[in-house]
Scaffold this motif. Sequence first.
Motif, PDB file in Angstrom:
ATOM      1  N   UNK A  55      -7.809  11.236   1.305  1.00  0.00           N
ATOM      2  CA  UNK A  55      -8.210  10.742   2.626  1.00  0.00           C
ATOM      3  C   UNK A  55      -9.142  11.705   3.340  1.00  0.00           C
ATOM      4  N   UNK A  56      -8.867  13.001   3.214  1.00  0.00           N
ATOM      5  CA  UNK A  56      -9.736  13.995   3.852  1.00  0.00           C
ATOM      6  C   UNK A  56     -11.157  13.915   3.312  1.00  0.00           C
ATOM      7  N   UNK A  60       1.627   5.885  -1.658  1.00  0.00           N
ATOM      8  CA  UNK A  60       0.968   5.543  -2.905  1.00  0.00           C
ATOM      9  C   UNK A  60      -0.543   5.525  -2.745  1.00  0.00           C
ATOM     10  N   UNK A  61      -1.240   5.807  -3.840  1.00  0.00           N
ATOM     11  CA  UNK A  61      -2.698   5.736  -3.851  1.00  0.00           C
ATOM     12  C   UNK A  61      -3.102   4.272  -3.958  1.00  0.00           C
ATOM     13  N   UNK A  62      -3.933   3.803  -3.042  1.00  0.00           N
ATOM     14  CA  UNK A  62      -4.341   2.396  -3.043  1.00  0.00           C
ATOM     15  C   UNK A  62      -5.304   2.185  -4.203  1.00  0.00           C
ATOM     16  N   UNK A  63      -4.971   1.303  -5.151  1.00  0.00           N
ATOM     17  CA  UNK A  63      -5.816   1.128  -6.332  1.00  0.00           C
ATOM     18  C   UNK A  63      -7.251   0.765  -5.967  1.00  0.00           C
ATOM     19  N   UNK A  64      -8.177   1.425  -6.618  1.00  0.00           N
ATOM     20  CA  UNK A  64      -9.606   1.149  -6.549  1.00  0.00           C
ATOM     21  C   UNK A  64     -10.255   1.503  -5.209  1.00  0.00           C
ATOM     22  N   UNK A  65      -9.502   2.032  -4.269  1.00  0.00           N
ATOM     23  CA  UNK A  65     -10.087   2.354  -2.960  1.00  0.00           C
ATOM     24  C   UNK A  65     -10.174   3.862  -2.700  1.00  0.00           C
ATOM     25  N   UNK A  66      -9.459   4.647  -3.486  1.00  0.00           N
ATOM     26  CA  UNK A  66      -9.455   6.102  -3.297  1.00  0.00           C
ATOM     27  C   UNK A  66      -8.961   6.511  -1.921  1.00  0.00           C
ATOM     28  N   UNK A  67      -8.056   5.744  -1.369  1.00  0.00           N
ATOM     29  CA  UNK A  67      -7.338   6.123  -0.150  1.00  0.00           C
ATOM     30  C   UNK A  67      -5.868   6.234  -0.483  1.00  0.00           C
ATOM     31  N   UNK A  70      -2.115   5.911   0.917  1.00  0.00           N
ATOM     32  CA  UNK A  70      -1.262   5.410   1.991  1.00  0.00           C
ATOM     33  C   UNK A  70      -0.045   6.326   2.060  1.00  0.00           C
ATOM     34  N   UNK A  71       0.057   7.167   3.074  1.00  0.00           N
ATOM     35  CA  UNK A  71       1.090   8.207   3.079  1.00  0.00           C
ATOM     36  C   UNK A  71       2.496   7.646   3.208  1.00  0.00           C
ATOM     37  N   UNK A  72       3.447   8.466   2.809  1.00  0.00           N
ATOM     38  CA  UNK A  72       4.855   8.074   2.863  1.00  0.00           C
ATOM     39  C   UNK A  72       5.287   7.819   4.302  1.00  0.00           C
ATOM     40  N   UNK A  73       5.972   6.697   4.506  1.00  0.00           N
ATOM     41  CA  UNK A  73       6.552   6.387   5.809  1.00  0.00           C
ATOM     42  C   UNK A  73       7.984   6.893   5.907  1.00  0.00           C
ATOM     43  N   UNK A 129       0.819  -1.215   0.000  1.00  0.00           N
ATOM     44  CA  UNK A 129       0.000   0.000   0.000  1.00  0.00           C
ATOM     45  C   UNK A 129       0.852   1.265   0.000  1.00  0.00           C
ATOM     46  N   UNK A 130       1.949   1.253   0.744  1.00  0.00           N
ATOM     47  CA  UNK A 130       2.711   2.485   0.968  1.00  0.00           C
ATOM     48  C   UNK A 130       3.780   2.743  -0.099  1.00  0.00           C
ATOM     49  N   UNK A 131       3.672   2.100  -1.247  1.00  0.00           N
ATOM     50  CA  UNK A 131       4.592   2.351  -2.359  1.00  0.00           C
ATOM     51  C   UNK A 131       3.769   2.571  -3.626  1.00  0.00           C
ATOM     52  N   UNK A 132       4.135   3.567  -4.421  1.00  0.00           N
ATOM     53  CA  UNK A 132       3.395   3.876  -5.652  1.00  0.00           C
ATOM     54  C   UNK A 132       3.518   2.749  -6.656  1.00  0.00           C
ATOM     55  N   UNK A 133       2.497   2.577  -7.484  1.00  0.00           N
ATOM     56  CA  UNK A 133       2.480   1.549  -8.524  1.00  0.00           C
ATOM     57  C   UNK A 133       2.432   2.192  -9.904  1.00  0.00           C
ATOM     58  N   UNK A 134       3.016   1.487 -10.878  1.00  0.00           N
ATOM     59  CA  UNK A 134       2.985   1.985 -12.244  1.00  0.00           C
ATOM     60  C   UNK A 134       1.717   1.515 -12.954  1.00  0.00           C
TER      61      UNK A 134
END
Length: 419
Positions: free
Chosen positions: A353-354, A220-227, A229-232, A201-206
């Motif tokens: 997220x907001x 990274x933006x969690x695919x299909x969930x519109x949440x 996951x912020x950078x750690x 979740x916490x890494x961007x995907x191509x």
Amino acid sequence: MKRVLLVLALLVLAAAGWVWYVNYGDHDPGPSAAAGPASVERGAYLARVGNCMACHTDRGGAAWAGGRAIDTPFGIVYSSNLTPDARTGLGSWTADDFWRALHHGRSRDGRLLYPAFPYPNYTEVTRADSDAMHAYLRTVPAVERQNTRHALRWPYSTQAALAVWRALYFRPGVYEPDPEQSAEWNRGAYLVRGLGHCAACHTARNVLGASSEMMDLSGGLIPMQNWYAPSLAAASEAGVAHWSPKDIARLLRDGASAQGTVLGPMAEVVLYSTQYLTDADAVAMGVFLKSLPQIPPSEPGPTPPVDPKVAERGARIYSQHCAQCHGLRGEGVPGAYPPLAGNRAVTLPITANLVQVVMGGGYPPATEGNPRPYGMPPYVMLLNDADVAAVLTHLRTSWGNRAGPVSELDVARQRGGPR
């Protein structure tokens, strides 16, 4: 010219042979550990750490029997039956078969598995831990439930396309301890990178669904969930370099600490998985996460201009619906409602997220350390897109917060569902 063509042909054949070996070649699984009561107990704990049941149990369905739909940008993947049913589950799987699935992403029959099952992370799981999980799964009640066929679009539904994806983005390998780090750090790294699969979740995907850098944990933006996951690894997002390992452990186990509270998908992770971590493992994960190389903070820019009408509207909505919990100046209530002033979750560059929290509500998990968490009601039926945009703009530009405004379009995209 003939010599060049011959060399090219040999290179193509060599590449094809390498792809075949990576995806289909026989890999020695190594010796299997004996399964006893201690191994079963350990396997139950490890399955919790990996949050396996969350995906392999359909809503309203039998535990571990699979069938849960996992929406992806390429179609729907359905989780498989992990119960020991001989015909439809893992009843005929050996410990070798199970380890091969975790380590190499291959089913018992040699079929390539889709990376919605996070074997790019699970490949780092040791053989001993794999055997313990297999031993535990053989003790859960057997359920006869045929696996549901995936509903993926062509060509993503083909084994050939999956083989190419794996050749590009997947390399099997067990976690290798860093001799320059402590045993505690290595334990934390093993859990975060392997069974914890935090990078999923916490890494961007191509565009092909692969992580550009498996372990950077840069958000990274969690695919299909519109949440999101912020950078750690960024202090401006969810970096914890300035936290103590015990405070990080408290967030993982309780879902709340003096520095923050989890919501959304992470609340589910805490509820079903990390609240069951041992004290030692939770602190070890904290030690590792605290040590992540930090992304240098960017210089704050000028406060973005806000339309006076939007500012007035946002302040009015905040006073009517938010101030009674979060305070007139966004100061919050310790132990109950988080502060909004200086809250980095409020000032994230990505506002997904907001919008999700205002429209759908925000509910921390109920845990042993925080059994009665305070939640936020949903406002999706009370506030329209312009209202949500205005109040979020108010939060992001008040009390010293210096983030950009939220537009109606941003909200409309979220209200419209997953993209």
